[in-house]
Design an enzyme around this catalytic site. Structure first.
Site, PDB file in Angstrom:
ATOM      1  CD  GLU A   1      16.335 -13.315  61.536  1.00 40.25           C
ATOM      2  OE1 GLU A   1      15.983 -12.698  60.517  1.00 40.25           O
ATOM      3  OE2 GLU A   1      15.534 -13.632  62.436  1.00 40.25           O
TER       4      GLU A   1
ATOM      5  CG  HIS B   1       9.731 -12.024  54.302  1.00 40.06           C
ATOM      6  ND1 HIS B   1       8.794 -12.075  55.299  1.00 40.06           N
ATOM      7  CD2 HIS B   1      10.848 -12.603  54.803  1.00 40.06           C
ATOM      8  CE1 HIS B   1       9.322 -12.654  56.371  1.00 40.06           C
ATOM      9  NE2 HIS B   1      10.573 -12.967  56.097  1.00 40.06           N
TER      10      HIS B   1
ATOM     11  CG  ASP C   1       8.844 -15.549  66.573  1.00 41.41           C
ATOM     12  OD1 ASP C   1      10.047 -15.524  66.881  1.00 41.41           O
ATOM     13  OD2 ASP C   1       8.451 -15.895  65.452  1.00 41.41           O
TER      14      ASP C   1
ATOM     15  CD  GLU D   1      13.736 -14.000  65.910  1.00 41.81           C
ATOM     16  OE1 GLU D   1      13.695 -13.520  64.770  1.00 41.81           O
ATOM     17  OE2 GLU D   1      12.893 -14.801  66.333  1.00 41.81           O
TER      18      GLU D   1
ATOM     19  CG  ASP E   1      11.188 -18.990  66.318  1.00 45.75           C
ATOM     20  OD1 ASP E   1      11.278 -18.294  67.341  1.00 45.75           O
ATOM     21  OD2 ASP E   1      11.442 -18.547  65.186  1.00 45.75           O
TER      22      ASP E   1
ATOM     23  CG  HIS F   1      16.450 -16.950  65.718  1.00 48.70           C
ATOM     24  ND1 HIS F   1      16.603 -16.405  64.461  1.00 48.70           N
ATOM     25  CD2 HIS F   1      15.121 -17.251  65.827  1.00 48.70           C
ATOM     26  CE1 HIS F   1      15.433 -16.382  63.835  1.00 48.70           C
ATOM     27  NE2 HIS F   1      14.525 -16.874  64.650  1.00 48.70           N
TER      28      HIS F   1
ATOM     29  CG  ASP G   1       6.236  -9.657  53.652  1.00 49.10           C
ATOM     30  OD1 ASP G   1       5.300 -10.456  53.681  1.00 49.10           O
ATOM     31  OD2 ASP G   1       7.246  -9.740  54.391  1.00 49.10           O
TER      32      ASP G   1
ATOM     33  CG  ASP H   1      10.584 -11.783  63.736  1.00 49.99           C
ATOM     34  OD1 ASP H   1       9.381 -11.792  63.447  1.00 49.99           O
ATOM     35  OD2 ASP H   1      11.438 -12.441  63.107  1.00 49.99           O
TER      36      ASP H   1
HETATM   37  C1  XUL Z   1      12.208 -16.842  61.404  1.00 48.82           C
HETATM   38  C2  XUL Z   1      12.446 -15.412  61.430  1.00 48.82           C
HETATM   39  C3  XUL Z   1      12.094 -14.683  60.169  1.00 48.82           C
HETATM   40  C4  XUL Z   1      13.128 -13.685  59.770  1.00 48.82           C
HETATM   41  C5  XUL Z   1      12.850 -12.967  58.498  1.00 48.82           C
HETATM   42  O1  XUL Z   1      12.452 -17.472  62.594  1.00 48.82           O
HETATM   43  O2  XUL Z   1      12.833 -14.854  62.429  1.00 48.82           O
HETATM   44  O3  XUL Z   1      10.865 -14.058  60.355  1.00 48.82           O
HETATM   45  O4  XUL Z   1      13.271 -12.715  60.762  1.00 48.82           O
HETATM   46  O5  XUL Z   1      12.850 -13.779  57.395  1.00 48.82           O
HETATM   47 MN    MN Z   2      13.559 -12.862  62.859  1.00 51.09          MN
END
Ligand code: XUL
Ligand code: MN
Length: 344
Positions: free
Chosen positions: A174, A49, A250, A210, A248, A213, A52, A283
């Site tokens: 994204e 980011h 992950d 993703e 979410d 997502h 970051d 991610d």
């Molecule tokens: C949020 C997500 C973020 C993006 C980057 O769900 O996936 O981490 O990948 O901003």
């Molecule tokens: Mn992501």
């Protein structure tokens, strides 16, 4: 020749374990420590980011931001690590409470655009080839609070400003259907690609998928990958896993559904993903229970699962599968996949 994949993750993937119901369970670690872990584990690149790359970005002068970006570039060069993407974090500031590009307040929309242009300048400084837009708060909590049509126009306007700011930069959107919003304006890869087509230079606007997502949108990530690749738009990828329609999660890649993971790899293989330098990012987040000494395992394990499933994808008996398809014997095709994944 079969392609080789290159892997990355972001500093936020070594997270500390806080959730809405409890504090961190691991101490904060420095960026340098995270970079060292990434190198030691044999990953090729890091995602960023904007903050970051340059922490506390909103309170620094432009000169200071660029100086810190240059210092980061030296650090990455010394470690032999590339910067894959840079993404403006448009969901933390008081200026983005009601959204970034689609906020109802023009001052806040201006803030979001200016921050995105700074993000592009940072990306150039650290040689990040791609800007990623996760449109976190570009949506609504209640439908009546925003004008959906106007919001799409605001998104196009913002992306156009970025494309005009730098004639070479490429942008990957994204999509995510919800969280933190009730409904996001760009929930799927189809929406992302349609949005790209409305900009002044669609050739420089693509997408990032993703897995979690796509699952949250009720879709199969492999189909999303095929759709994006058929449009020439899959420029980055966040592999992970998700146990249905929840927050979410992950989770590590393949953790919830090995078959869905296997099919994502088959989709990447048939589309030649990575041949134009695209990376595979994980991610993923450690479970809250993870101890400090096991902090890298969700990343190491995701990569290990990816490579094991890649072997499975390449060893899949396509001829036999084609014969079953020709005979419309999907019953045995189904079992053939299960047997293959179970090792027989
Ligand atoms: C949020 C997500 C973020 C993006 C980057 O769900 O996936 O981490 O990948 O901003
Ligand atoms: Mn992501």
């Amino acid at each position: 020749m079969q392609g080789k994949y290159r892997f990355c993750f972001g500093p936020w993937n070594l997270s500390e374990g806080q959730d809405p119901y409890g504090p961190p369970t691991r101490p904060v670690q420095s960026f340098d420590w995270k970079l060292e872990q990434l190198s030691k584990a044999g990953f090729d690149a890091m995602m960023f980011h904007d903050d970051d790359a340059v922490p506390d970005i909103d309170n620094k002068s432009r000169a200071q931001i660029m100086k810190e970006a240059r210092a980061l570039k030296r650090k990455l060069d010394n470690a032999g690590v590339e910067a894959e993407i840079v993404a403006p974090r448009l969901w933390f500031s008081p200026m983005t409470i009601d959204g970034g590009y689609t906020s109802n307040d023009p001052k806040c929309r201006r803030y979001a655009i200016e921050r995105s242009l700074t993000c592009i300048d940072i990306a150039n400084e650290i040689d990040g080839k791609l800007i990623v837009l996760w449109l976190a708060r570009e949506g609504s909590y209640i439908r009546e609070s925003k004008n959906g049509r106007r919001s799409v126009e605001f998104l196009v306007e913002a992306i156009n400003k970025m494309l005009a700011h730098d004639k070479k930069i490429r942008i990957a959107i994204e999509p995510k259907p919800n969280e933190p919003m009730d409904h996001a304006y760009i929930p799927t890869i189809g929406h992302a690609i349609a949005l790209a087509s409305l900009t002044i230079d669609p050739t420089r606007v693509g997408a990032l998928i993703e897995s979690a997502h796509a699952i949250l949108a009720g879709l199969d990530p492999a189909d999303e990958i095929d759709f994006a690749c058929a449009c020439g738009k899959l420029w980055s990828l966040h592999l992970n896993d998700q146990n249905g329609l929840k927050f979410d999660q992950d989770k590590p890649f393949g953790s919830n559904n090995l078959r869905v993971a296997f099919n994502q790899i088959r989709a990447l293989e048939r589309n030649g993903y990575g041949k134009n330098g695209e990376f595979v990012a994980f991610d993923v987040h450690p479970f809250r229970t993870t101890k400090v000494e096991h902090w890298m395992q969700h990343l190491v394990n995701s990569r290990r699962t990816f490579l094991r499933l890649l072997e499975k994808a390449r060893a899949f008996d396509e001829k036999k599968a084609q014969a079953l398809i020709a005979d419309r014997n999907y019953q045995d095709l189904d079992q053939m996949v299960l047997d293959h994944l179970m090792g027989r």
